[in-house]
Design a protein around this motif. Structure first.
Motif, PDB file in Angstrom:
ATOM      1  N   ARG A  66       0.831  -1.218   0.000  1.00 33.18           N
ATOM      2  CA  ARG A  66       0.000   0.000   0.000  1.00 33.18           C
ATOM      3  C   ARG A  66       0.858   1.257   0.000  1.00 33.18           C
ATOM      4  NH1 ARG A  66      -5.186   1.000   3.865  1.00 33.18           N
ATOM      5  NH2 ARG A  66      -5.502   3.178   3.386  1.00 33.18           N
ATOM      6  N   THR A 117      -5.610   5.401   0.361  1.00 31.32           N
ATOM      7  CA  THR A 117      -6.124   4.631  -0.769  1.00 31.32           C
ATOM      8  C   THR A 117      -6.585   3.261  -0.286  1.00 31.32           C
ATOM      9  OG1 THR A 117      -3.878   3.857  -1.207  1.00 31.32           O
ATOM     10  CG2 THR A 117      -4.637   5.759  -2.455  1.00 31.32           C
ATOM     11  N   PRO A 118      -7.586   2.704  -0.934  1.00 29.33           N
ATOM     12  CA  PRO A 118      -8.060   1.383  -0.507  1.00 29.33           C
ATOM     13  C   PRO A 118      -6.999   0.312  -0.707  1.00 29.33           C
ATOM     14  CG  PRO A 118      -9.638   2.440  -1.953  1.00 29.33           C
ATOM     15  CD  PRO A 118      -8.399   3.256  -2.010  1.00 29.33           C
ATOM     16  N   LEU A 119      -7.085  -0.710   0.119  1.00 22.27           N
ATOM     17  CA  LEU A 119      -6.140  -1.814   0.047  1.00 22.27           C
ATOM     18  C   LEU A 119      -6.428  -2.674  -1.179  1.00 22.27           C
ATOM     19  CD1 LEU A 119      -3.899  -2.307   2.072  1.00 22.27           C
ATOM     20  CD2 LEU A 119      -5.357  -3.958   3.213  1.00 22.27           C
ATOM     21  N   VAL A 120      -5.380  -3.013  -1.915  1.00 18.00           N
ATOM     22  CA  VAL A 120      -5.482  -3.922  -3.051  1.00 18.00           C
ATOM     23  C   VAL A 120      -4.672  -5.166  -2.712  1.00 18.00           C
ATOM     24  CG1 VAL A 120      -4.997  -4.238  -5.495  1.00 18.00           C
ATOM     25  CG2 VAL A 120      -5.750  -2.006  -4.661  1.00 18.00           C
ATOM     26  N   PHE A 121      -5.238  -6.332  -2.992  1.00 21.08           N
ATOM     27  CA  PHE A 121      -4.646  -7.582  -2.576  1.00 21.08           C
ATOM     28  C   PHE A 121      -4.068  -8.365  -3.745  1.00 21.08           C
ATOM     29  CE2 PHE A 121      -6.013  -7.965   1.838  1.00 21.08           C
ATOM     30  CZ  PHE A 121      -7.014  -7.009   1.905  1.00 21.08           C
TER      31      PHE A 121
END
Lengths: 112, 114
Positions: free
Chosen positions: A93, A98-102
């Motif tokens: 991250r 910002t939103p979490l991206v997996f």
């Protein structure tokens, strides 16, 4: 575009050995990286966070490294047990909110 | 312990139905998120919200909408369910602002659209 790769879809390992899972990322510079565990039919559970200025983080039998030059994090489980069998997800991250991206995850199976 | 509760574990709906997935968190988190998870595709972000009555599109918002009338509740709405929306839906929440906040996930809703 930003890309997160967890190199193995599945990893089988003998009980007692060290499991090593890999997370590579491209096209961005994360300020920190999180690792989660997910059991079948359940939501992911947070395990560890490592920041860009930390080379290594430990928690019990877990160890995470973060190499910003290689753009890679390694997740180790020492003395692995069948109960460690699960899918492990990494989430690098950038700073800010910002939103979490997996990543897609690595399914670990520890065989007794 | 933080609890994120999703209203249903399993849901079966017909094509064209309007579907509501509810999520409630009990830790006064500002941030709430909806992901869907499919084999081989991983977790994909649908919508998120950083405050009451605020919403932002994620990576795959088409066919979905959300509602956040109260801080603790974040609803995902499938306006007209289609078979390609069959998936595991996961709600999550976190504190804000600042770096490093971890996500707390619900147990998920396995939705089947027939």
């Amino acid at each position: 575009s930003q890309k997160i790769e967890q190199n193995s879809e599945a990893l089988n390992i003998q009980e007692g050995k060290t499991a090593t899972l890999t997370c590579n990322y491209t096209n961005y510079s994360p300020a920190y990286l999180q690792w989660y565990r997910q059991d079948p039919g359940r939501g992911p559970v947070f395990l560890l966070l490592i920041r860009e200025n930390e080379k290594e983080k430990r928690k019990e039998r877990l160890k995470v490294t973060f190499d910003t030059t290689l753009k890679q994090s390694l997740f180790h489980i020492t003395a692995s047990q069948p109960a460690d069998s699960a899918t492990y997800l990494c989430a690098p991250r950038t700073s800010g909110n910002t939103p979490l991206v997996f990543g897609k995850g690595t399914r670990l199976s520890v065989i007794a | 312990d933080v609890k994120v509760t999703q209203s249903s574990r399993y849901l079966v709906k017909r094509t064209g139905e309007k579907v509501f997935l509810e999520c409630v968190q009990d830790m006064d988190h500002e941030n709430m998120f909806w992901y869907r998870q499919d084999p081989g595709l991983g977790l994909r972000l649908i919508y998120f919200s950083y405050d009451v009555k605020m919403k932002e599109k994620g990576d795959i918002p088409e066919g979905y909408s959300v509602s956040r009338e109260k801080k603790e509740r974040f609803s995902l709405i499938l306006e007209s369910a289609s078979t390609n929306q069959t998936s595991m839906y996961l709600c999550a929440s976190s504190f804000s602002p600042g770096q490093g906040e971890k996500l707390f996930f619900g147990s998920g809703t396995q939705l089947s659209v027939l």
